[in-house]
Design a protein around this motif. Structure first.
Motif, PDB file in Angstrom:
ATOM      1  N   GLN A 110      36.764 -16.501 -45.486  1.00  0.00           N
ATOM      2  CA  GLN A 110      37.996 -15.879 -45.964  1.00  0.00           C
ATOM      3  C   GLN A 110      37.990 -14.353 -45.777  1.00  0.00           C
ATOM      4  O   GLN A 110      38.912 -13.797 -45.221  1.00  0.00           O
ATOM      5  CB  GLN A 110      38.207 -16.232 -47.442  1.00  0.00           C
ATOM      6  N   GLY A 111      36.955 -13.698 -46.219  1.00  0.00           N
ATOM      7  CA  GLY A 111      36.914 -12.239 -46.129  1.00  0.00           C
ATOM      8  C   GLY A 111      36.102 -11.718 -44.961  1.00  0.00           C
ATOM      9  O   GLY A 111      35.857 -10.518 -44.858  1.00  0.00           O
ATOM     10  N   CYS A 112      35.688 -12.590 -44.064  1.00  0.00           N
ATOM     11  CA  CYS A 112      34.843 -12.185 -42.944  1.00  0.00           C
ATOM     12  C   CYS A 112      35.652 -11.384 -41.923  1.00  0.00           C
ATOM     13  O   CYS A 112      36.681 -11.851 -41.442  1.00  0.00           O
ATOM     14  CB  CYS A 112      34.224 -13.408 -42.268  1.00  0.00           C
ATOM     15  N   PRO A 113      35.182 -10.193 -41.571  1.00  0.00           N
ATOM     16  CA  PRO A 113      35.907  -9.387 -40.582  1.00  0.00           C
ATOM     17  C   PRO A 113      35.612  -9.793 -39.135  1.00  0.00           C
ATOM     18  O   PRO A 113      36.151  -9.207 -38.205  1.00  0.00           O
ATOM     19  CB  PRO A 113      35.388  -7.973 -40.853  1.00  0.00           C
ATOM     20  N   TYR A 114      34.760 -10.805 -38.937  1.00  0.00           N
ATOM     21  CA  TYR A 114      34.321 -11.170 -37.590  1.00  0.00           C
ATOM     22  C   TYR A 114      34.883 -12.507 -37.107  1.00  0.00           C
ATOM     23  O   TYR A 114      34.345 -13.090 -36.171  1.00  0.00           O
ATOM     24  CB  TYR A 114      32.787 -11.215 -37.543  1.00  0.00           C
ATOM     25  N   ARG A 115      35.935 -13.005 -37.705  1.00  0.00           N
ATOM     26  CA  ARG A 115      36.447 -14.327 -37.329  1.00  0.00           C
ATOM     27  C   ARG A 115      36.814 -14.405 -35.848  1.00  0.00           C
ATOM     28  O   ARG A 115      36.439 -15.353 -35.160  1.00  0.00           O
ATOM     29  CB  ARG A 115      37.637 -14.722 -38.207  1.00  0.00           C
ATOM     30  N   SER A 116      37.527 -13.423 -35.318  1.00  0.00           N
ATOM     31  CA  SER A 116      37.912 -13.499 -33.903  1.00  0.00           C
ATOM     32  C   SER A 116      36.702 -13.339 -32.987  1.00  0.00           C
ATOM     33  O   SER A 116      36.613 -14.004 -31.954  1.00  0.00           O
ATOM     34  CB  SER A 116      38.995 -12.470 -33.560  1.00  0.00           C
ATOM     35  N   GLN A 117      35.729 -12.486 -33.360  1.00  0.00           N
ATOM     36  CA  GLN A 117      34.509 -12.356 -32.552  1.00  0.00           C
ATOM     37  C   GLN A 117      33.719 -13.654 -32.562  1.00  0.00           C
ATOM     38  O   GLN A 117      33.113 -14.028 -31.562  1.00  0.00           O
ATOM     39  CB  GLN A 117      33.621 -11.208 -33.054  1.00  0.00           C
ATOM     40  N   CYS A 118      33.722 -14.344 -33.682  1.00  0.00           N
ATOM     41  CA  CYS A 118      33.032 -15.619 -33.807  1.00  0.00           C
ATOM     42  C   CYS A 118      33.628 -16.632 -32.830  1.00  0.00           C
ATOM     43  O   CYS A 118      32.909 -17.317 -32.103  1.00  0.00           O
ATOM     44  CB  CYS A 118      33.143 -16.111 -35.248  1.00  0.00           C
ATOM     45  N   ILE A 119      34.943 -16.699 -32.789  1.00  0.00           N
ATOM     46  CA  ILE A 119      35.617 -17.621 -31.876  1.00  0.00           C
ATOM     47  C   ILE A 119      35.328 -17.230 -30.432  1.00  0.00           C
ATOM     48  O   ILE A 119      35.072 -18.082 -29.580  1.00  0.00           O
ATOM     49  CB  ILE A 119      37.126 -17.669 -32.164  1.00  0.00           C
ATOM     50  N   GLY A 137      36.575 -19.101 -39.302  1.00  0.00           N
ATOM     51  CA  GLY A 137      37.446 -19.443 -40.424  1.00  0.00           C
ATOM     52  C   GLY A 137      38.194 -20.745 -40.259  1.00  0.00           C
ATOM     53  O   GLY A 137      39.175 -21.002 -40.946  1.00  0.00           O
ATOM     54  N   ARG A 138      37.713 -21.572 -39.336  1.00  0.00           N
ATOM     55  CA  ARG A 138      38.371 -22.846 -39.077  1.00  0.00           C
ATOM     56  C   ARG A 138      37.363 -23.979 -38.968  1.00  0.00           C
ATOM     57  O   ARG A 138      36.249 -23.765 -38.504  1.00  0.00           O
ATOM     58  CB  ARG A 138      39.154 -22.779 -37.773  1.00  0.00           C
ATOM     59  N   GLU A 144      43.580 -14.653 -33.880  1.00  0.00           N
ATOM     60  CA  GLU A 144      42.120 -14.776 -33.799  1.00  0.00           C
ATOM     61  C   GLU A 144      41.684 -15.889 -32.854  1.00  0.00           C
ATOM     62  O   GLU A 144      40.514 -15.984 -32.515  1.00  0.00           O
ATOM     63  CB  GLU A 144      41.541 -15.070 -35.192  1.00  0.00           C
ATOM     64  N   LEU A 145      42.600 -16.717 -32.419  1.00  0.00           N
ATOM     65  CA  LEU A 145      42.244 -17.923 -31.688  1.00  0.00           C
ATOM     66  C   LEU A 145      42.047 -17.730 -30.186  1.00  0.00           C
ATOM     67  O   LEU A 145      41.701 -18.672 -29.497  1.00  0.00           O
ATOM     68  CB  LEU A 145      43.297 -19.016 -31.914  1.00  0.00           C
ATOM     69  N   THR A 146      42.227 -16.536 -29.671  1.00  0.00           N
ATOM     70  CA  THR A 146      42.039 -16.351 -28.232  1.00  0.00           C
ATOM     71  C   THR A 146      40.562 -16.429 -27.890  1.00  0.00           C
ATOM     72  O   THR A 146      39.718 -15.879 -28.584  1.00  0.00           O
ATOM     73  CB  THR A 146      42.602 -14.997 -27.764  1.00  0.00           C
ATOM     74  N   GLU A 147      40.273 -17.137 -26.829  1.00  0.00           N
ATOM     75  CA  GLU A 147      38.896 -17.272 -26.353  1.00  0.00           C
ATOM     76  C   GLU A 147      38.779 -16.421 -25.093  1.00  0.00           C
ATOM     77  O   GLU A 147      39.039 -16.877 -23.987  1.00  0.00           O
ATOM     78  CB  GLU A 147      38.563 -18.736 -26.071  1.00  0.00           C
ATOM     79  N   ASP A 148      38.394 -15.157 -25.279  1.00  0.00           N
ATOM     80  CA  ASP A 148      38.333 -14.219 -24.169  1.00  0.00           C
ATOM     81  C   ASP A 148      37.050 -14.333 -23.357  1.00  0.00           C
ATOM     82  O   ASP A 148      36.999 -13.897 -22.229  1.00  0.00           O
ATOM     83  CB  ASP A 148      38.456 -12.776 -24.674  1.00  0.00           C
ATOM     84  N   GLY A 149      36.029 -14.890 -23.939  1.00  0.00           N
ATOM     85  CA  GLY A 149      34.750 -14.965 -23.243  1.00  0.00           C
ATOM     86  C   GLY A 149      34.688 -16.151 -22.300  1.00  0.00           C
ATOM     87  O   GLY A 149      35.627 -16.921 -22.164  1.00  0.00           O
ATOM     88  N   SER A 150      33.583 -16.264 -21.636  1.00  0.00           N
ATOM     89  CA  SER A 150      33.367 -17.424 -20.773  1.00  0.00           C
ATOM     90  C   SER A 150      32.311 -18.309 -21.427  1.00  0.00           C
ATOM     91  O   SER A 150      31.429 -17.819 -22.127  1.00  0.00           O
ATOM     92  CB  SER A 150      32.910 -16.979 -19.386  1.00  0.00           C
ATOM     93  N   TYR A 151      32.408 -19.590 -21.175  1.00  0.00           N
ATOM     94  CA  TYR A 151      31.487 -20.553 -21.773  1.00  0.00           C
ATOM     95  C   TYR A 151      30.067 -20.297 -21.293  1.00  0.00           C
ATOM     96  O   TYR A 151      29.837 -20.023 -20.118  1.00  0.00           O
ATOM     97  CB  TYR A 151      31.927 -21.975 -21.398  1.00  0.00           C
ATOM     98  N   ILE A 152      29.115 -20.382 -22.199  1.00  0.00           N
ATOM     99  CA  ILE A 152      27.705 -20.199 -21.862  1.00  0.00           C
ATOM    100  C   ILE A 152      27.005 -21.549 -21.976  1.00  0.00           C
ATOM    101  O   ILE A 152      26.960 -22.132 -23.056  1.00  0.00           O
ATOM    102  CB  ILE A 152      27.029 -19.171 -22.785  1.00  0.00           C
ATOM    103  N   PRO A 153      26.455 -22.041 -20.867  1.00  0.00           N
ATOM    104  CA  PRO A 153      25.686 -23.295 -20.930  1.00  0.00           C
ATOM    105  C   PRO A 153      24.289 -23.006 -21.477  1.00  0.00           C
ATOM    106  O   PRO A 153      23.348 -22.767 -20.723  1.00  0.00           O
ATOM    107  CB  PRO A 153      25.660 -23.755 -19.471  1.00  0.00           C
TER     108      PRO A 153
END
Length: 135
Positions: free
Chosen positions: A41-50, A66-67, A85-94
């Protein structure tokens, strides 16, 4: 990407309940899930986490950003969750592969232990092949 400096500050760091081993939909939908989402809820890193986990791309099961994700689909979210927050800007890491180690490097972050080990083993194989060729 600026790396993963924030991970050690995240309120969920080290808590394996966010990514349980039993990832069936029923196992993930428990009263504890709501408590875990309150941590986000109060985490400032939700979008970075995604952006780090890439839950849609990786078909993630667990709590991220947060999901509650089941097979890469949002099934529940904390009250403060925002669609931006839901944008996935990174690339998948295997993870656990030599390609994963290179992907971490491209992101400008230290490779995870699985990818470091895979990179180390691949390098050892290349050295052995060179040694055999030169013998």
């Amino acid at each position: 990407m600026s790396g993963t400096w924030w991970v050690s500050d995240a309120p969920c760091v080290g808590d394996s309940r966010f990514t349980p081993n039993d990832t069936s939909a029923d196992a993930l939908r428990t009263p504890m899930t709501r408590q875990l989402l309150k941590v986000c809820q109060g985490c400032p890193y939700r979008s970075q986490c995604i952006d780090l986990v890439l839950p849609r791309t990786s078909k993630f099961d667990g709590i991220c950003g947060g999901r509650l994700w089941i097979d890469g689909t949002v099934r529940d979210e904390c009250e403060a969750a925002h669609p931006d927050e839901l944008t996935e800007d990174g690339s998948y890491i295997p993870h656990g592969t030599e390609a994963g180690a290179r992907a971490h490097n491209r992101r400008g972050e230290r490779a995870c232990s699985l990818c470091r080990e895979a990179g180390r083993l691949a390098q050892a194989r290349r050295r052995e092949m060179r040694r055999r060729v030169s013998d």
